[in-house]
Design a protein around this motif. Sequence first.
Motif, short mmCIF file in Angstrom:
data_model
loop_
_atom_site.label_atom_id
_atom_site.label_comp_id
_atom_site.label_asym_id
_atom_site.label_seq_id
_atom_site.Cartn_x
_atom_site.Cartn_y
_atom_site.Cartn_z
N LYS B 62 37.35 -27.81 -24.74
CA LYS B 62 37.25 -28.96 -25.63
C LYS B 62 38.19 -28.85 -26.84
O LYS B 62 38.41 -29.83 -27.54
CB LYS B 62 35.81 -29.12 -26.14
N GLU B 67 47.97 -35.69 -27.86
CA GLU B 67 48.57 -36.70 -28.72
C GLU B 67 47.64 -37.91 -28.83
O GLU B 67 47.48 -38.51 -29.88
CB GLU B 67 49.91 -37.08 -28.10
N LYS B 68 47.00 -38.27 -27.70
CA LYS B 68 46.13 -39.44 -27.68
C LYS B 68 44.68 -39.03 -27.45
O LYS B 68 44.40 -38.23 -26.55
CB LYS B 68 46.56 -40.40 -26.57
N ALA B 69 43.79 -39.63 -28.24
CA ALA B 69 42.38 -39.27 -28.15
C ALA B 69 41.80 -39.56 -26.77
O ALA B 69 40.99 -38.79 -26.24
CB ALA B 69 41.59 -40.02 -29.21
N LEU B 70 42.25 -40.67 -26.17
CA LEU B 70 41.70 -41.04 -24.88
C LEU B 70 42.12 -40.06 -23.79
O LEU B 70 41.34 -39.74 -22.89
CB LEU B 70 42.15 -42.46 -24.52
N GLU B 73 39.85 -37.21 -24.00
CA GLU B 73 38.55 -37.51 -23.42
C GLU B 73 38.60 -37.47 -21.89
O GLU B 73 37.73 -36.89 -21.25
CB GLU B 73 38.10 -38.90 -23.90
N HIS B 74 39.65 -38.05 -21.32
CA HIS B 74 39.75 -38.05 -19.86
C HIS B 74 39.96 -36.63 -19.33
O HIS B 74 39.42 -36.27 -18.29
CB HIS B 74 40.91 -38.94 -19.41
N ASN B 76 38.82 -33.89 -20.58
CA ASN B 76 37.53 -33.20 -20.60
C ASN B 76 36.54 -33.77 -19.60
O ASN B 76 35.85 -33.03 -18.90
CB ASN B 76 36.92 -33.29 -22.00
N GLU B 77 36.48 -35.11 -19.53
CA GLU B 77 35.43 -35.75 -18.76
C GLU B 77 35.77 -35.84 -17.28
O GLU B 77 34.92 -35.57 -16.44
CB GLU B 77 35.19 -37.16 -19.33
N ASN B 78 37.01 -36.20 -16.96
CA ASN B 78 37.33 -36.51 -15.57
C ASN B 78 37.99 -35.37 -14.82
O ASN B 78 37.88 -35.29 -13.61
CB ASN B 78 38.26 -37.73 -15.50
N TYR B 79 38.71 -34.53 -15.54
CA TYR B 79 39.48 -33.50 -14.84
C TYR B 79 38.85 -32.11 -15.00
O TYR B 79 38.52 -31.46 -14.03
CB TYR B 79 40.94 -33.51 -15.30
N GLU B 81 35.99 -31.34 -16.55
CA GLU B 81 34.53 -31.37 -16.59
C GLU B 81 33.99 -30.32 -17.56
O GLU B 81 33.19 -29.46 -17.19
CB GLU B 81 33.95 -31.17 -15.19
N SER B 82 34.46 -30.41 -18.79
CA SER B 82 34.17 -29.35 -19.76
C SER B 82 32.71 -29.28 -20.16
O SER B 82 32.28 -28.29 -20.74
CB SER B 82 35.06 -29.48 -20.99
N GLY B 83 31.93 -30.32 -19.86
CA GLY B 83 30.49 -30.21 -20.07
C GLY B 83 29.90 -29.15 -19.15
O GLY B 83 29.01 -28.40 -19.53
N ASN B 87 34.62 -23.28 -20.70
CA ASN B 87 35.71 -22.35 -21.00
C ASN B 87 36.57 -22.05 -19.79
O ASN B 87 36.08 -22.03 -18.67
CB ASN B 87 35.14 -21.00 -21.49
#
Lengths: 309, 176
Positions: B62, B67-70, B73-74, B76-79, B81-83, B87
């Motif tokens: 995380k 450069e871009k916030a989105l 987010e993608h 972390n969320e889509n590729y 899967e940092s949830g 690490n």
Amino acid sequence: MTKNLLLVGAVFALPFFAIAQGDDLLAELEEKTKPATTYAFATWKGTKVVNLQTNEMPAKGVLQYTILHRFGAFNDDFFYNFMGLDNAQVRLTLDYSPTTWLNLGLGHTGFLKTYDFFAKYRLTRQSKGARNMPVSIVGYSSMYYSAQRYNDGIDRNFSRRTSYVHELVISRKFSQNFSAELVPTLIHSNLVQRSADNNTLFALGMAARYKVTPMIALTVEYVPVLNPNQYPDINPDPLALPADLNLSNFTNALSVGFDIETGGHVFQLFVTNARGVAEPYAFGQNTGSWLNGDLHFGFNISRVFTVGP
Amino acid sequence: MRYLIFGLVLSFGLSAQKLSTRKGYVKFFSDAAVEEIEAENTQCSSIINLDNGSFAFLVPIKAFQFEKALMQEHFNENYMESGKYPNASFKGNILSFESPDLSKDQNLKWKLKGRLTIHGVEREIEEEVMVRIKDGKLSLSSEFNLKVSDYGIDIPATKKDNISNDLKITVKFQYD
């Protein structure tokens, strides 16, 4: 003396224990660097589910443009009206986040020539760890002005042309794939159709999403109005006395659809019985019902631009 | 009592052979047909044991800054899967390790071998590392490539022109 020797021996042994334990350097690192608090993110793909807001806001310095469409009903000469496209309702919005917790925007809706401005503000963020917060809470407040021209002689001043919507979005990401929200909503119109109508409506919106792939999510949204207004028959019996006119409750908006994310865009495609695109019309003034097939295909498309610092 | 002090001093001396940092730097660079993507992370931690040459680092996913916030987010969320996989990590050893003399300024080359874990997938890697010792401080740096597909990360066909399957990774650690 022997006691001293033992002590010395123990002290000598200490570093070796340390090394033996230190062999798992990774475990040591993980222990040391555990983040104090982790925040939920990407609870929803878009800033709206269908008609309800989500707790998502464009990041600081991001400009978002959205195009929202609701097509004509399936049961209203669907093919003659080119699959409902010919009588589509359109809404456009442009919003910007000057800070991480605030988003401000402008919108225009074709229906009743409505202009609006809105503010979305973050109150809490779902987190766990040192700071535990089970839900993300975001407020949304908007003011609508209808510029429609009328020839009915009623004086429509500024105040009579305005209405307001406030939503309190209480959202939780339950797992990587499943999120849900409850949205207590207040809709206030300064001018209503009938004298018996409530100027203020209360609704309890609810929505959920399930991600089927990383890029695609199914969504469902239901917005029951707790004190709905009523509307008379559209084609009343010409001989009926006013007291005998048939009144029906406005229906609650139910929408089912899916989100597709493609980089800077989110495409939301859905079916809904809510004809109105802007919130006051979508939540309080639906005459369509799923049971009668008064369904509208619709989409929301968003595009974001990183413009600010 | 004298022995005790001697022993304490010695034990301190020994445990000092483990160097660590929490401000390690990791960068990745993706050069695809229509887009270049770069993200930097300055919150990586690492430990090196100068007694036996064992080495590890930990990269909090995380903390990668885009450069871009989105994009972030993608990522972390889509590729990544940092949830689920917070690490990326590496754990291994320096091959034919000899404890370096930290009092002498010098440049060295080490070979590292171990297991790199990204997105929950563990793979063995062996990479060359540049080592610099200056003013008693040890720094490591390395550049290597890895394939996104090796780590169970799926790039959809529509994103193939935006995200490269080959990433260039830069790693820099300066130990305290």
